[in-house]
Design a protein around this motif. Structure first.
Motif: not given
Length: 151
Positions: A74-75, A77, A79, A87-90, A132, A138
């Motif tokens: 998951l790169s 972010s 918020q 929350d993190y996503y691919h 990221k 980042w």
């Protein structure tokens, strides 16, 4: 001969205007670190649980190492300003495998879990986003315009 000298002066003037009238695009110092910006967020007023928020993100990266093949990595972010953790996503790879190339483009993030947290009938929020790369760098952090969530 006098006519040729006048024509030469015009040509030199035109070339000078073209050369000095153009500005080079400012390049960031470290092009290997991703850079993002928010192009737009829509809608500005969203009904909780029923409407998705669209964040359109512009990105650029000097070596093209944004995104991962492994869907468990998951790169991205995102918020919500009302919450303490993002929350993190691919993000899938944004450049061909094995290529170290400059990439630039846009992608969309659809957030369909926006809801009221408090007891009121509306709340204002902003989203903070960063990405990221595969080298663990980042990007810069960007914050959206304010939107309102309603019942």
């Amino acid at each position: 001969m006098h006519l040729n000298l006048i024509n030469m002066k015009k040509i030199i003037l035109i070339i000078s205007l073209l050369f000095f009238g153009c500005k080079k695009e400012e390049l960031r110092e470290d092009m290997d670190v991703p850079y993002i910006s928010i192009k737009r967020i829509t809608p500005k007023i969203v009904q909780e649980f029923t409407e998705s928020v669209l964040l359109e993100i512009s990105y650029e990266d000097g070596n093209g190492d944004l995104g991962f093949h492994d869907p468990d990595v998951l790169s991205l972010s995102v918020q919500d300003s009302r919450l303490e953790t993002p929350d993190y996503y691919h993000i899938p790879p944004l450049a061909p495998d094995g290529e170290e190339i400059y990439i630039k483009g846009t992608f969309n993030i659809y957030l369909n879990t926006t809801f009221l947290i408090g007891v009121g009938s509306s709340e204002k929020l902003r989203y903070t986003v960063r990405i990221k790369d595969r080298a663990e760098n980042w990007s810069n952090t960007v914050t959206s315009e304010e939107i309102t969530v309603v019942e």
